[in-house]
Motif scaffolding. Structure first.
Motif, mmCIF file in Angstrom:
data_model
loop_
_atom_site.group_PDB
_atom_site.id
_atom_site.type_symbol
_atom_site.label_atom_id
_atom_site.label_comp_id
_atom_site.label_asym_id
_atom_site.label_seq_id
_atom_site.Cartn_x
_atom_site.Cartn_y
_atom_site.Cartn_z
ATOM 1 N N GLU B 111 -8.842 19.894 27.835
ATOM 2 C CA GLU B 111 -10.187 19.416 27.505
ATOM 3 C C GLU B 111 -10.129 18.467 26.307
ATOM 4 O OE1 GLU B 111 -12.982 22.497 26.483
ATOM 5 O OE2 GLU B 111 -14.421 20.975 25.781
ATOM 6 N N ARG B 112 -9.221 18.805 25.387
ATOM 7 C CA ARG B 112 -9.063 17.993 24.187
ATOM 8 C C ARG B 112 -8.696 16.561 24.571
ATOM 9 N NH1 ARG B 112 -5.495 21.483 20.810
ATOM 10 N NH2 ARG B 112 -3.742 20.198 21.418
ATOM 11 N N GLN B 114 -9.151 15.039 27.373
ATOM 12 C CA GLN B 114 -10.286 14.382 28.030
ATOM 13 C C GLN B 114 -11.288 13.842 27.015
ATOM 14 O OE1 GLN B 114 -12.402 16.977 30.625
ATOM 15 N NE2 GLN B 114 -11.296 16.322 32.459
ATOM 16 N N ARG B 115 -11.623 14.712 26.077
ATOM 17 C CA ARG B 115 -12.672 14.309 25.129
ATOM 18 C C ARG B 115 -12.187 13.196 24.205
ATOM 19 N NH1 ARG B 115 -15.345 19.851 22.978
ATOM 20 N NH2 ARG B 115 -16.375 18.420 21.536
#
Lengths: 287, 362
Positions: B111-112, B114-115
């Motif tokens: 997720e990191r 992606q963000r």
């Protein structure tokens, strides 16, 4: 100075001999010779083919380098204990470097970051071993240790050397703390890092150069430290400077020159490594 | 827009003897772009740093999203800060810089990534992920700093003179970029600047500060056209002041200047604190409200052109009135417009709708 006068200067230089420039160069060469002459003399002496020190040496030989190898191997007919001495001094140096870095970084950080009463007094106190006669430090520690006998000679030497080397770490780490911006720590905290995370993830990597430089200074100082070592050592294994000293007491031997060359080589390696790792000039406040 | 993002309630900060921020109260609404504007030392940065948590107020409370933050350390406030110096971590790549805040929040690696990528896309630096800050230009570095601040989805984005290290042209471009980004994300932004043009470009509302106090809060147009006092009038844009007194007229007020200049002023152009007959007040005129005419054409006050400053889009004239007062007039550089030269005698025509009267600053 007007611009016209500035324009004239290079022309005049081309025509006449620049006496000031020549004198300056001469002066620089003389100072360099003066500073380096002991090393040259040692270097030349180490190649002597004779049994005793002669200067200038009569010829060139690697005989004494061979003798050094004999000493290192502990062959019969040599003064025993060179290799254990080197190993011991290296061990002490390593422990000293580690302890001096741990203490020095914390002190430098506190002095940099916090305002507290008596801050300047503390700063000067921590730097005092640089200016204090080492003889006095040696005698003082000897008196203390002869009263409190719970330290072995190894610990005694480590304690003595750490006192001498902490100022180096405080200075080098303090200098590298000066050059990075306070904003970086605030940025880290603003992003959610707690003070401990901020120290280890941001501050410590940024002062890495100062830490490495301080550690190397501490190691070399401990490795070659004589005065304080002289007062504190005992036991069968001697630190390297004591081993060298014992030769000197007996005779001025060309082996000394060879050992010295070894130490000089170590110093050169350190300087080269240091200049590769850190910006030495910036560390000492240069721009 | 009406929900509160930040409330500062009577916050005060003293240094030794000097008061940096003096009993300041302020509401910031969600999604708005608010700027603190003022000269250096006016307390704008101190106020921002108190909101961020780097400085503790001596008195008062700070509430963010309904929670009292006054004594909470900065790392527990979830605010995104952008510094004038960029403050990028020099030992980390662009990617790691932007990922730092997410790591601290223990966001899982996938997720990191992606963000971080999305944030870098927003600031158009996707190609620079593996570079180090020193390999980027000043503008790129500030964009990374921006991405690093927004990627954590902060309650409020705090910006401390973020553009003042950039050159003039880049600064202009970044102003609009910043405003666009804030609008797209719908994020609340608090901005500190000493540059009035910058504040007007980016802000929904401007807080004009001086000596630790709020002088005026209002939309850019409001603070420009209806400044609350002499300080605001003088700080935002150029302005000519003429000292004088007011008298009631059949409609509005009649201003009589100390130097013989008279003007009719509408009632709403006089700040409430100045609405009194006979007290000293300042008539304020923007240079663009002053028009120069040839001497005989009108009956206005007369003077002489002292200096002509041509700046391309417009020309500024310095005029010395017969009473000795200096006035500035600005003319747009339209083709065919009359050009004045130094020494020309001129008459002054004032646009009555652009005049305002403010109380004299103490």
């Amino acid at each position: 100075m007007t611009s016209a006068a500035q324009n004239q200067r290079p022309e005049r230089r081309r025509g006449r001999v620049d006496i000031g420039g020549v004198l300056l160069r001469l002066y620089v060469i003389l100072v360099a010779l003066f500073l380096l002459s002991p090393i040259f003399i040692i270097l030349l002496t180490s190649f002597t083919p004779t049994e005793s020190v002669e200067f200038p040496p009569r010829g060139f030989s690697l005989m004494w380098y061979g003798r050094l190898v004999d000493h290192l191997e502990g062959n019969p007919g040599t003064k025993p204990g060179l290799t254990p001495s080197i190993l011991m001094s290296a061990q002490i140096g390593l422990v000293v470097a580690i302890l001096a870095v741990v203490v020095g970084v914390l002190v430098a950080y506190a002095l940099h970051k916090y305002a507290f009463p008596g801050k300047e007094v503390f700063r000067n106190l921590f730097l005092l071993p640089l200016m204090f006669p080492q003889l006095v430090i040696g005698v003082g520690l000897l008196l203390v240790f002869s009263e409190f006998r719970w330290f072995g000679y190894f610990e005694r030497l480590v304690i003595g050397h750490v006192i001498l080397t902490i100022p180096f770490v405080i200075l080098t780490v303090g200098a590298s703390l000066e050059v990075y911006e306070q904003d970086l720590e605030e940025a880290a905290m603003g992003l959610g890092a707690n003070p401990v995370q901020t120290f280890f993830l941001v501050t410590l990597p940024l002062i890495r150069q100062g830490i490495i430089a301080g550690a190397i200074f501490a190691f070399v100082t401990s490795f070659t430290q004589f005065t304080v070592t002289f007062f504190l050592y005992s036991g069968s294994t001697k630190p390297l400077p004591m081993w060298i000293y014992e030769i000197v007491v007996m005779s001025v031997d060309p082996l000394l020159a060879v050992v010295s060359i070894l130490l000089i080589a170590l110093a050169i390696v350190v300087v080269v490594v240091l200049s590769k790792l850190v910006d030495v000039r910036r560390l000492f406040g240069g721009r | 827009m009406d929900e509160l993002a930040v409330r500062a309630d009577a916050i005060t900060k003293r240094y030794e003897q000097a008061v940096a921020v003096d009993d300041l109260s302020l509401d910031v609404y969600r999604g708005e772009f608010l700027s603190f504007l003022g000269p250096s030392g006016c307390g704008k940065t101190t106020t921002l740093r108190m909101i961020a948590g780097f400085i503790e107020p001596d008195a008062g409370t700070i509430t963010v999203m309904g929670e009292d933050m006054t004594n909470r350390p900065p790392h527990q406030r979830n605010l995104g800060m952008v510094f004038q110096s960029y403050a990028l971590f020099p030992h980390m790549t662009v990617f790691d810089n932007v990922a730092f805040g997410l790591k601290m929040r223990k966001v899982p690696a996938a997720e990191r990534r992606q963000r971080v990528e999305r944030a870098l896309e927003l600031v158009q630096l996707s190609a620079m992920q593996q570079r180090y800050p020193r390999q980027l230009s000043g503008g790129q570095q500030q964009r990374v700093a921006l991405a690093r601040a927004i990627v954590i989805e902060p309650f409020v984005l705090l910006l401390d003179e973020p553009l003042s290290n950039l050159d003039a042209k880049l600064r202009k471009a970044m102003q609009t970029e910043l405003r666009d980004l804030q609008q797209r994300l719908g994020i609340t932004a608090i901005y500190v600047t000493h540059d009035q043009e910058e504040a007007m470009t980016v802000s929904d509302r401007i807080v004009v500060m001086n000596q630790g106090r709020i002088m005026q809060i209002g939309a850019p147009e409001e603070v420009y056209r209806h400044p609350a006092n002499e300080f605001v009038a003088g700080f935002i844009g150029q302005v000519n002041f003429v000292r004088g007194r007011l008298a009631r007229a059949s409609t509005g007020w009649l201003f009589t200047g100390d130097l013989g200049l008279t003007a009719h002023v509408a009632d709403d152009a006089v700040r409430p604190a100045a609405r009194e007959e006979g007290i000293p007040v300042d008539l304020a005129m923007r240079p663009e409200a002053v028009t120069l005419r040839s001497g005989s054409a009108i009956s206005g006050p007369c003077g002489t052109v002292m200096r002509v400053i041509y700046t391309g889009a417009s020309t500024t004239y310095q005029v010395r009135l017969e009473g000795g007062q200096l006035l500035q007039a600005v003319d747009q550089d339209r083709p065919g417009a009359r050009r004045w030269r130094e020494g020309d005698p001129v008459a002054i025509e004032l646009a009555p709708e652009s005049l305002f009267v403010v109380p004299v600053a103490d």
